[in-house]
Design a protein around this motif. Structure first.
Motif, PDB file in Angstrom:
ATOM      1  N   LYS A   8       0.847  -1.182   0.000  1.00 40.90           N
ATOM      2  CA  LYS A   8       0.000   0.000   0.000  1.00 40.90           C
ATOM      3  C   LYS A   8       0.886   1.238   0.000  1.00 40.90           C
ATOM      4  CE  LYS A   8      -0.784  -0.773   4.984  1.00 40.90           C
ATOM      5  NZ  LYS A   8      -1.813  -0.964   6.027  1.00 40.90           N
ATOM      6  N   VAL A   9       0.338   2.317  -0.542  1.00 37.50           N
ATOM      7  CA  VAL A   9       1.111   3.556  -0.708  1.00 37.50           C
ATOM      8  C   VAL A   9       0.327   4.722  -0.130  1.00 37.50           C
ATOM      9  CG1 VAL A   9       2.133   5.169  -2.356  1.00 37.50           C
ATOM     10  CG2 VAL A   9       2.258   2.710  -2.800  1.00 37.50           C
ATOM     11  N   LEU A  10       0.988   5.476   0.730  1.00 38.55           N
ATOM     12  CA  LEU A  10       0.405   6.679   1.325  1.00 38.55           C
ATOM     13  C   LEU A  10       1.206   7.889   0.852  1.00 38.55           C
ATOM     14  CD1 LEU A  10      -1.368   8.282   3.329  1.00 38.55           C
ATOM     15  CD2 LEU A  10       0.244   7.635   5.141  1.00 38.55           C
ATOM     16  N   VAL A  11       0.543   8.813   0.164  1.00 33.48           N
ATOM     17  CA  VAL A  11       1.185  10.051  -0.295  1.00 33.48           C
ATOM     18  C   VAL A  11       0.679  11.195   0.578  1.00 33.48           C
ATOM     19  CG1 VAL A  11       1.484  11.664  -2.200  1.00 33.48           C
ATOM     20  CG2 VAL A  11       1.390   9.210  -2.650  1.00 33.48           C
ATOM     21  N   ILE A  12       1.608  11.918   1.182  1.00 33.47           N
ATOM     22  CA  ILE A  12       1.266  13.044   2.057  1.00 33.47           C
ATOM     23  C   ILE A  12       1.845  14.309   1.452  1.00 33.47           C
ATOM     24  CG2 ILE A  12       1.454  14.008   4.383  1.00 33.47           C
ATOM     25  CD1 ILE A  12       2.025  11.125   5.370  1.00 33.47           C
ATOM     26  N   GLY A  13       0.984  15.268   1.179  1.00 37.01           N
ATOM     27  CA  GLY A  13       1.428  16.531   0.601  1.00 37.01           C
ATOM     28  C   GLY A  13       1.491  17.625   1.644  1.00 37.01           C
ATOM     29  N   TRP A  14       2.675  18.217   1.783  1.00 39.49           N
ATOM     30  CA  TRP A  14       2.855  19.395   2.642  1.00 39.49           C
ATOM     31  C   TRP A  14       3.182  20.574   1.738  1.00 39.49           C
ATOM     32  CZ3 TRP A  14       6.596  17.846   7.266  1.00 39.49           C
ATOM     33  CH2 TRP A  14       5.933  16.956   8.130  1.00 39.49           C
ATOM     34  N   ASP A  15       2.212  21.330   1.356  1.00 38.83           N
ATOM     35  CA  ASP A  15       2.423  22.446   0.439  1.00 38.83           C
ATOM     36  C   ASP A  15       3.464  23.413   1.010  1.00 38.83           C
ATOM     37  OD1 ASP A  15       2.042  24.809  -1.224  1.00 38.83           O
ATOM     38  OD2 ASP A  15       0.147  23.914  -1.837  1.00 38.83           O
ATOM     39  N   ALA A  16       4.498  23.692   0.192  1.00 33.49           N
ATOM     40  CA  ALA A  16       5.522  24.714   0.486  1.00 33.49           C
ATOM     41  C   ALA A  16       6.564  24.297   1.508  1.00 33.49           C
ATOM     42  CB  ALA A  16       4.878  26.030   0.929  1.00 33.49           C
ATOM     43  N   ALA A  17       6.565  23.046   1.969  1.00 34.42           N
ATOM     44  CA  ALA A  17       7.579  22.627   2.947  1.00 34.42           C
ATOM     45  C   ALA A  17       8.973  22.739   2.339  1.00 34.42           C
ATOM     46  CB  ALA A  17       7.312  21.198   3.408  1.00 34.42           C
ATOM     47  N   CYS A 232       3.122  30.342   5.817  1.00 33.65           N
ATOM     48  CA  CYS A 232       4.285  31.039   5.257  1.00 33.65           C
ATOM     49  C   CYS A 232       3.879  32.337   4.573  1.00 33.65           C
ATOM     50  CB  CYS A 232       5.027  30.130   4.280  1.00 33.65           C
ATOM     51  SG  CYS A 232       5.959  28.806   5.091  1.00 33.65           S
ATOM     52  N   HIS A 233       2.804  32.303   3.797  1.00 36.78           N
ATOM     53  CA  HIS A 233       2.384  33.530   3.121  1.00 36.78           C
ATOM     54  C   HIS A 233       1.984  34.611   4.129  1.00 36.78           C
ATOM     55  CE1 HIS A 233       2.679  32.578  -1.095  1.00 36.78           C
ATOM     56  NE2 HIS A 233       2.074  31.416  -0.909  1.00 36.78           N
ATOM     57  N   GLY A 234       1.467  34.197   5.267  1.00 39.71           N
ATOM     58  CA  GLY A 234       1.038  35.178   6.255  1.00 39.71           C
ATOM     59  C   GLY A 234       2.118  35.615   7.219  1.00 39.71           C
ATOM     60  N   PHE A 235       3.091  34.715   7.520  1.00 42.48           N
ATOM     61  CA  PHE A 235       3.981  34.995   8.649  1.00 42.48           C
ATOM     62  C   PHE A 235       5.471  34.827   8.357  1.00 42.48           C
ATOM     63  CE2 PHE A 235      -0.156  33.916  10.396  1.00 42.48           C
ATOM     64  CZ  PHE A 235      -0.337  34.906  11.363  1.00 42.48           C
ATOM     65  N   MET A 236       5.851  34.425   7.133  1.00 41.83           N
ATOM     66  CA  MET A 236       7.274  34.259   6.863  1.00 41.83           C
ATOM     67  C   MET A 236       8.042  35.567   7.003  1.00 41.83           C
ATOM     68  SD  MET A 236       9.651  32.103   6.321  1.00 41.83           S
ATOM     69  CE  MET A 236       9.015  30.573   5.621  1.00 41.83           C
ATOM     70  N   LYS A 237       7.366  36.679   6.790  1.00 37.16           N
ATOM     71  CA  LYS A 237       8.053  37.975   6.917  1.00 37.16           C
ATOM     72  C   LYS A 237       8.502  38.248   8.347  1.00 37.16           C
ATOM     73  CE  LYS A 237       3.573  40.426   6.958  1.00 37.16           C
ATOM     74  NZ  LYS A 237       2.756  39.354   6.347  1.00 37.16           N
ATOM     75  N   TYR A 238       7.938  37.507   9.302  1.00 38.03           N
ATOM     76  CA  TYR A 238       8.337  37.685  10.706  1.00 38.03           C
ATOM     77  C   TYR A 238       9.350  36.630  11.160  1.00 38.03           C
ATOM     78  CZ  TYR A 238       3.949  40.317  10.530  1.00 38.03           C
ATOM     79  OH  TYR A 238       2.950  41.189  10.180  1.00 38.03           O
TER      80      TYR A 238
END
Length: 845
Positions: A8-17, A232-238
């Motif tokens: 079995k295969v589990l794919v986990i997506g973490w956008d922008a990691a 990240c879009h909201g808080f990476m600047k900090y």
């Protein structure tokens, strides 16, 4: 069916990691679940696609195909029912995703939160769409399940109970993200609300996916989280280090948010992995990274896809499972490789129409994938929506427009029409970038030329068009576009300096290119590609140490730039620093495996290190990627004959060169007395082999020699002698060029000189009266030159460098650099310039 490698295969997506954030957290022991996965598996960087827009990318991940094939091209699309915009939907996807293929093959398949996946597809399992977790209700209203958010429908009520409402996020849950949350002015600062919303949505996806793992049989499961990207879009600047312009109070409040988001994601991963079991193969990945250091943009332009400028070009990939290598690095992975890899794990064939490859390096067993033409032509129920629901939203909108024009439907307001047209333009722009990103420049240019013509004030359309002209070496188009953009006095002027520097490099004017690039450096020194181009110029003119410094500057800005590592490898190679060169070449390949030039130079480096077997392997990779790579074949012949004693392999490369690769000839041309003999003398002095029979002796008109080959005169009738010119330079007057056969490729150095000077020199050479100017002959020669130049412009097997005789006399070193750049940079520039003699410039206008 091939051997099945995964139960079995589990794919986990973490956008922008991004590994830049993850590695310090791993070192501090703060992401134990991910650390455990890495320790028993393989990991690496995965290259994103251009443009890095999440719905486009995650659909490419799920299909193994570029966006022009799968049809998802934007965040939004037209809604024909309202003549307005709606979020992009799965009904616009034109091809099967991996879960559709697995459904068709009878595998139990589940999907949670994938972007886009609404409305939920009727796959062989549970499908929870990306609308499931979204909260748009008011606090005092009931939270209804969006229509079509869950398949099968009878699970709607069950899974609705697992959604986490915003009101369930307590202040205690927010404190790890913002320890001083009590100091936040919530009337004017909605950051705590945003954090709570991200946590609620992520928790809803996690709850639904873990319920499925606990309660349903499964062969495949895909689960997607947009959590990290939204944080990240909201808080990476900090995020530390503190950026200029960020108030200290906000930095102190929110500096822990990003790290806490990653740790929160890791906590959910721990539970997911436990439920998946040790017999599952795990693929955890992100679609792109996110700039977290000095590469963070200080300000985003006001354009629709500007937030993508915060994305970095490499995401993360981590694989673990019973048949996955342990403690291994994955090199050269792209988003397009994920679906082919999953198919291979299940023992299923790949579609030849897929753009990716399986990541075989990650497997313990040697596997040879099988292929079919396309999964799209395989019949059977695959869990896609019925054809009457699937649609091309833009085609549907066109149909609606026709009904409006016919008077059957009321026209939308001007604002709607304007919004739709702008979105259509942006969607086309994205499609052009998809084509350009996959090196299909012709359709990209076709779209961009139209967009730029219709929207001349949208600078980014013109800049992207110029970039495509640059890649295709369309010098005329690039010059025209740069001049048009300059005339607008745009704020993008430094970018135009960069493009013009590149243009001058294409025109084989490295010294002028360097001046233009250095001008651009005053304003856009933060751009790594600028320093790479400066390094390329220095490599062209053999200033290796200066090139090394430029590429190192690029890497200080972006340590993940494969082009910078490749340029650095060349500069080290030419300085005979072979071990440093090898390290740089390996870094370039590790970041971008499909990089034939990097493999080629690695082969050259390893040859000088006397690693002949490894050198041959590198050259073989280069010719696998570019079969017509003649220099690589020539190196292989040398290695197989002189070092590895494998003459049969040498013969294979010889045969390939003979049968498949056109011979190359360098030609010095122009009118008689335009400086052709001087240029031949320069080439000879610089170390280039020349074809001459020395039948014509030196004389007072040309004391250094004519360097001619008598058979050239018979070119119109006899071309057999050209075989003797392969790999050499030969002088051919302009009037004979049109008799050259197309069985060779030619680099033509075309000498230009003032017509009065040419004719005076000819008259003097012939012993005629130089005081009488032959106007008729001048007119004839001018027409012949114009006709020849027009003809040369249409010859695909001919490259031309125009060189002015007076420029060579006055600036011999600069012109020698230009010629050397045109001829690929292997000549001795100093000796070339020394071959000129100002005293021989005797007929001046």
């Amino acid at each position: 069916m091939s051997k099945r490698l995964a139960k079995k295969v589990l794919v986990i997506g973490w956008d922008a990691a991004d590994w830049k954030i993850i590695h310090p957290l791993l070192d501090a022991g703060l992401m134990p679940a991910l650390e455990g996965l890495i320790n028993k598996g393989a990991m690496g960087k995965i290259a994103t696609l251009d443009p890095p827009l999440s719905p486009v990318l995650w659909t490419s991940i799920a299909t193994g195909k570029t966006a022009d094939k799968h049809g998802i091209l934007n965040f939004v699309e037209p809604d024909p029912a309202t003549s307005d915009l709606r979020p992009v939907s799965v009904t616009s996807r034109k091809v099967k995703a991996i879960w559709n293929i697995l459904t068709q093959e009878g595998f139990k398949t589940h999907l949670v939160g994938w972007w886009p996946s609404h409305p939920a597809e009727p796959i062989n399992g549970v499908c929870v769409s990306n609308s499931f977790q979204k909260q748009s209700k008011k606090p005092d209203e009931p939270w209804t399940m969006p229509k079509g958010a869950v398949h099968p429908k009878d699970l709607e009520e069950v899974l609705a109970e697992y959604r986490i409402e915003l009101s369930e996020i307590t202040s205690a849950m927010l404190l790890p993200f913002v320890p001083d949350a009590a100091k936040v002015d919530q009337e004017n600062d909605k950051s705590l609300f945003a954090i709570a919303n991200h946590l609620a949505e992520a928790s809803s996806i996690h709850a639904a996916s873990t319920w499925i793992l606990e309660n349903k049989d499964w062969d495949f499961m895909g689960v997607y989280f947009d959590t990290i990207d939204h944080f990240c879009h909201g808080f990476m600047k900090y995020h530390p280090p503190k950026m200029d312009g960020i108030p200290q109070e906000y930095f102190d409040l929110y500096k822990d948010v990003i790290n806490s988001a990653y740790r929160f994601q890791d906590m959910m991963l721990e539970r997911t992995l436990k439920l998946a079991g040790d017999d599952a193969t795990i693929i955890l990945l992100s679609d792109h990274g996110f700039h977290s250091d000095h590469l963070r943009p200080k300000k985003l332009p006001k354009e629709p896809i500007a937030p993508a400028l915060e994305h970095s070009p490499y995401g993360i990939i981590c694989m673990a499972g019973p048949n996955i290598q342990e403690d291994e690095q994955i090199f050269g992975a792209t988003l397009l490789d994920i679906t082919p890899t999953i198919l291979t794990l299940f023992g299923l064939p790949l579609g030849k129409d897929m753009d990716g490859k399986p990541l075989l390096q990650a497997f313990k067993e040697d596997v040879k994938p099988e292929y079919i033409e396309s999964w799209e032509s395989v019949p059977g129920e695959c869990g896609m929506h019925p054809a009457d629901i699937q649609e091309d939203p833009w085609a549907a909108q066109e149909a609606m427009n026709q009904l409006i024009e016919l008077g059957y439907v009321e026209a939308p307001g001007e604002n709607k029409q304007e919004r739709l047209q702008k979105t259509r333009n942006e969607t086309d722009f994205i499609l052009a970038k998809v084509y350009a990103g996959s090196r299909r420049m012709e359709p990209a240019i076709e779209i961009l030329e139209r967009l730029y013509k219709e929207n001349p004030d949208v600078a980014r359309y013109g800049l992207k068009l110029a970039h495509c002209y640059q890649v295709t070496r369309n010098i005329k188009g690039l010059r025209k576009t740069i001049d048009e953009l300059r005339a607008k006095n745009l704020k993008e002027l430094p970018h135009l300096d960069f493009l013009e520097g590149t243009l001058l490099l294409f025109e084989n004017k490295p010294r002028k290119a360097l001046l233009m690039l250095q001008e651009a450096e005053k304003s856009i020194s933060h751009m790594p590609n600028l320093h790479i181009q400066i390094g390329n110029v220095y490599n062209k003119i053999k200033r290796w140490a200066d090139a090394e410094r430029a590429f190192k500057t690029a890497l200080e800005i972006d340590m993940n730039n494969s082009g910078a590592y490749h340029g650095l490898a060349i500069s080290y190679l030419r300085q005979k620093e072979y071990e440093l060169a090898a390290d740089a070449a390996f870094n370039a390949i590790g970041l971008s495996y499909h990089f034939p030039e990097a493999h080629y130079h690695l082969g050259e480096i390893l040859y000088h290190m006397k690693e002949y077997k490894s050198s041959s392997e590198a050259f073989n990779v280069a010719i696998t990627m570019v079969p017509g790579f003649k220099k690589a074949h020539q190196w292989l012949i040398k290695i197989y004959e002189e070092h590895l004693n494998e003459p049969e392999k040498a013969e294979q490369s010889k045969k390939f060169i003979k049968d498949q690769i056109k011979g190359s000839i360098t030609i010095v041309s122009g009118l008689p007395r335009s400086g052709t003999s001087m240029m031949m003398q320069m080439l000879k002095a610089g170390g280039m082999p020349i074809l001459t029979d020395d039948l014509r002796a030196n004389d007072d008109n040309n004391p250094k020699g004519y360097l001619e080959y008598d058979d050239v005169k018979k070119l119109a009738k006899d071309k057999s002698w050209l075989v003797n010119a392969e790999g050499k330079a030969v002088k051919i007057i302009a009037q004979l060029l049109q008799h050259l056969p197309d069985t060779y490729t030619y680099k033509i150095i075309f000498m230009q000189r003032d017509m009065i000077e040419i004719l005076q020199s000819q008259q003097k050479m012939l012993g005629k009266n130089t005081s009488v100017f032959p106007m008729g002959l001048a007119d004839t020669f001018a027409k012949q030159l114009s006709k020849t130049e027009s003809w040369l412009n249409g010859q695909p097997n001919m490259e031309v460098l125009y060189v002015n005789y007076k420029d060579v006399i006055m600036n011999p070193e600069e012109q020698a650099e230009n010629v050397n750049a045109f001829l690929s940079g292997d000549l001795d520039i100093q000796k070339m310039s020394e071959a000129t003699d100002k005293k021989l410039y005797r007929n001046k206008n």
